[in-house]
Design a protein around this motif. Structure first.
Motif, PDB file in Angstrom:
ATOM      1  N   CYS A 120       0.840  -1.200   0.000  1.00  0.00           N
ATOM      2  CA  CYS A 120       0.000   0.000   0.000  1.00  0.00           C
ATOM      3  C   CYS A 120       0.877   1.253   0.000  1.00  0.00           C
ATOM      4  CB  CYS A 120      -0.912   0.013   1.218  1.00  0.00           C
ATOM      5  SG  CYS A 120      -2.247  -1.189   1.107  1.00  0.00           S
ATOM      6  N   ILE A 121       0.255   2.373  -0.266  1.00  0.00           N
ATOM      7  CA  ILE A 121       0.952   3.661  -0.287  1.00  0.00           C
ATOM      8  C   ILE A 121       0.479   4.441   0.941  1.00  0.00           C
ATOM      9  CG2 ILE A 121       1.366   5.770  -1.594  1.00  0.00           C
ATOM     10  CD1 ILE A 121       0.432   4.053  -4.102  1.00  0.00           C
ATOM     11  N   PRO A 122       1.287   4.484   2.008  1.00  0.00           N
ATOM     12  CA  PRO A 122       0.856   5.088   3.278  1.00  0.00           C
ATOM     13  C   PRO A 122       0.893   6.615   3.257  1.00  0.00           C
ATOM     14  CG  PRO A 122       3.091   4.330   3.492  1.00  0.00           C
ATOM     15  CD  PRO A 122       2.628   3.919   2.110  1.00  0.00           C
ATOM     16  N   CYS A 123       0.004   7.210   2.482  1.00  0.00           N
ATOM     17  CA  CYS A 123       0.011   8.665   2.307  1.00  0.00           C
ATOM     18  C   CYS A 123      -0.313   9.407   3.600  1.00  0.00           C
ATOM     19  CB  CYS A 123      -0.939   9.074   1.196  1.00  0.00           C
ATOM     20  SG  CYS A 123      -2.644   8.585   1.455  1.00  0.00           S
ATOM     21  N   HIS A 124      -0.870   8.719   4.595  1.00  0.00           N
ATOM     22  CA  HIS A 124      -1.125   9.387   5.877  1.00  0.00           C
ATOM     23  C   HIS A 124       0.175   9.775   6.567  1.00  0.00           C
ATOM     24  CE1 HIS A 124      -0.443   5.201   7.032  1.00  0.00           C
ATOM     25  NE2 HIS A 124      -0.171   5.652   8.253  1.00  0.00           N
ATOM     26  N   ARG A 125       1.307   9.243   6.107  1.00  0.00           N
ATOM     27  CA  ARG A 125       2.611   9.556   6.695  1.00  0.00           C
ATOM     28  C   ARG A 125       3.252  10.790   6.070  1.00  0.00           C
ATOM     29  NH1 ARG A 125       4.334   3.272   6.432  1.00  0.00           N
ATOM     30  NH2 ARG A 125       2.998   2.576   8.137  1.00  0.00           N
ATOM     31  N   VAL A 126       2.521  11.511   5.238  1.00  0.00           N
ATOM     32  CA  VAL A 126       3.038  12.727   4.607  1.00  0.00           C
ATOM     33  C   VAL A 126       2.327  13.928   5.236  1.00  0.00           C
ATOM     34  CG1 VAL A 126       3.450  13.949   2.444  1.00  0.00           C
ATOM     35  CG2 VAL A 126       3.433  11.440   2.468  1.00  0.00           C
ATOM     36  N   VAL A 127       3.127  14.863   5.759  1.00  0.00           N
ATOM     37  CA  VAL A 127       2.588  16.037   6.444  1.00  0.00           C
ATOM     38  C   VAL A 127       3.241  17.305   5.888  1.00  0.00           C
ATOM     39  CG1 VAL A 127       2.110  14.735   8.569  1.00  0.00           C
ATOM     40  CG2 VAL A 127       4.305  15.910   8.324  1.00  0.00           C
ATOM     41  N   PHE A 128       2.729  18.456   6.324  1.00  0.00           N
ATOM     42  CA  PHE A 128       3.324  19.730   5.922  1.00  0.00           C
ATOM     43  C   PHE A 128       4.667  19.916   6.608  1.00  0.00           C
ATOM     44  CE2 PHE A 128      -1.240  20.910   5.258  1.00  0.00           C
ATOM     45  CZ  PHE A 128      -1.160  21.080   3.885  1.00  0.00           C
ATOM     46  N   THR A 143      -5.271  19.413   5.776  1.00  0.00           N
ATOM     47  CA  THR A 143      -6.673  19.678   6.119  1.00  0.00           C
ATOM     48  C   THR A 143      -7.618  18.937   5.198  1.00  0.00           C
ATOM     49  OG1 THR A 143      -6.624  21.664   4.755  1.00  0.00           O
ATOM     50  CG2 THR A 143      -6.202  21.946   7.116  1.00  0.00           C
ATOM     51  N   GLY A 144      -7.194  18.647   3.992  1.00  0.00           N
ATOM     52  CA  GLY A 144      -8.054  17.930   3.058  1.00  0.00           C
ATOM     53  C   GLY A 144      -7.628  16.488   2.896  1.00  0.00           C
ATOM     54  N   PHE A 145      -7.100  15.877   3.941  1.00  0.00           N
ATOM     55  CA  PHE A 145      -6.652  14.490   3.845  1.00  0.00           C
ATOM     56  C   PHE A 145      -7.726  13.678   3.138  1.00  0.00           C
ATOM     57  CE2 PHE A 145      -4.078  10.924   4.773  1.00  0.00           C
ATOM     58  CZ  PHE A 145      -4.873   9.903   5.233  1.00  0.00           C
ATOM     59  N   ALA A 146      -7.363  13.099   2.024  1.00  0.00           N
ATOM     60  CA  ALA A 146      -8.326  12.493   1.099  1.00  0.00           C
ATOM     61  C   ALA A 146      -9.076  11.293   1.677  1.00  0.00           C
ATOM     62  CB  ALA A 146      -7.605  12.083  -0.180  1.00  0.00           C
ATOM     63  N   PHE A 147      -8.589  10.702   2.713  1.00  0.00           N
ATOM     64  CA  PHE A 147      -9.185   9.446   3.164  1.00  0.00           C
ATOM     65  C   PHE A 147      -9.779   9.547   4.564  1.00  0.00           C
ATOM     66  CE2 PHE A 147      -5.773   8.815   0.174  1.00  0.00           C
ATOM     67  CZ  PHE A 147      -6.495   8.289  -0.874  1.00  0.00           C
ATOM     68  N   GLY A 148     -10.385  10.708   4.875  1.00  0.00           N
ATOM     69  CA  GLY A 148     -11.075  10.831   6.147  1.00  0.00           C
ATOM     70  C   GLY A 148     -10.807  12.121   6.900  1.00  0.00           C
ATOM     71  N   GLY A 149     -10.009  13.013   6.369  1.00  0.00           N
ATOM     72  CA  GLY A 149      -9.756  14.283   7.026  1.00  0.00           C
ATOM     73  C   GLY A 149      -8.598  14.222   8.000  1.00  0.00           C
ATOM     74  N   PRO A 150      -8.194  15.386   8.545  1.00  0.00           N
ATOM     75  CA  PRO A 150      -7.018  15.449   9.416  1.00  0.00           C
ATOM     76  C   PRO A 150      -7.189  14.648  10.711  1.00  0.00           C
ATOM     77  CG  PRO A 150      -8.128  17.571   9.331  1.00  0.00           C
ATOM     78  CD  PRO A 150      -8.776  16.697   8.298  1.00  0.00           C
ATOM     79  N   ASP A 151      -8.413  14.511  11.201  1.00  0.00           N
ATOM     80  CA  ASP A 151      -8.601  13.720  12.424  1.00  0.00           C
ATOM     81  C   ASP A 151      -8.278  12.255  12.172  1.00  0.00           C
ATOM     82  OD1 ASP A 151      -9.349  15.968  13.871  1.00  0.00           O
ATOM     83  OD2 ASP A 151     -11.489  15.660  13.478  1.00  0.00           O
ATOM     84  N   GLU A 152      -8.675  11.753  11.013  1.00  0.00           N
ATOM     85  CA  GLU A 152      -8.369  10.361  10.659  1.00  0.00           C
ATOM     86  C   GLU A 152      -6.865  10.190  10.445  1.00  0.00           C
ATOM     87  OE1 GLU A 152      -8.911   6.357  10.069  1.00  0.00           O
ATOM     88  OE2 GLU A 152     -10.303   7.834  10.875  1.00  0.00           O
TER      89      GLU A 152
END
Length: 132
Positions: free
Chosen positions: A55-63, A70-79
């Motif tokens: 998988c491509i763990p894009c949740h591990r990419v931050v500013f 803020t527009g995290f594509a797979f559930g928002g910043p809280d997810e």
């Protein structure tokens, strides 16, 4: 997906659990240091999000300041924060990732299998690209 997106995905696949990278760091690692925004566009179209192998763990990419997208594509910043916390990532009082503890070095943990992008090409001209 195009070549740019595939290079982004190859780098993001290498970010280990418990580490994060920034959009700018990914852009530099693929040899396009001014393309951080386009890294975000590519990750927004991530065909294989998640933490499973392959998988491509894009949740591990931050500013660059550790903020979540803020527009995290797979559930928002809280997810995104929940996913990172589950991997042991720590945050400051403002909710930013503690980059001094969790920023990935950009180097693979093991020898890469195949043609993975881990840096700009050998002939990359940093001065010309950065305009310094």
């Amino acid at each position: 997906m195009g070549d740019f997106a595939n290079r982004v995905f190859n780098v993001v696949r290498q970010v280990p659990r418990g580490k994060v990278t920034t959009y700018g760091q990914v852009a530099r690692l693929i040899g396009a240091p001014r393309a951080a925004r386009y890294v975000g566009y590519a990750l927004h179209a991530n065909p294989e999000p998640g933490t499973d192998p392959g998988c491509i763990p894009c949740h591990r990419v931050v500013f660059k300041d550790g903020r979540m997208a803020t527009g995290f594509a797979f559930g928002g910043p809280d997810e995104q924060r929940k996913m990172l916390a589950a991997e042991g990532i720590a945050f400051d009082e403002e909710g930013r990732v503690l980059l001094d503890q969790h920023l990935w070095s950009g180097r693979p943990e093991a020898e890469p299998d195949g043609d993975l992008a881990v840096g700009p090409p050998p002939d990359f001209d940093w001065d010309a690209e950065l305009g310094d």
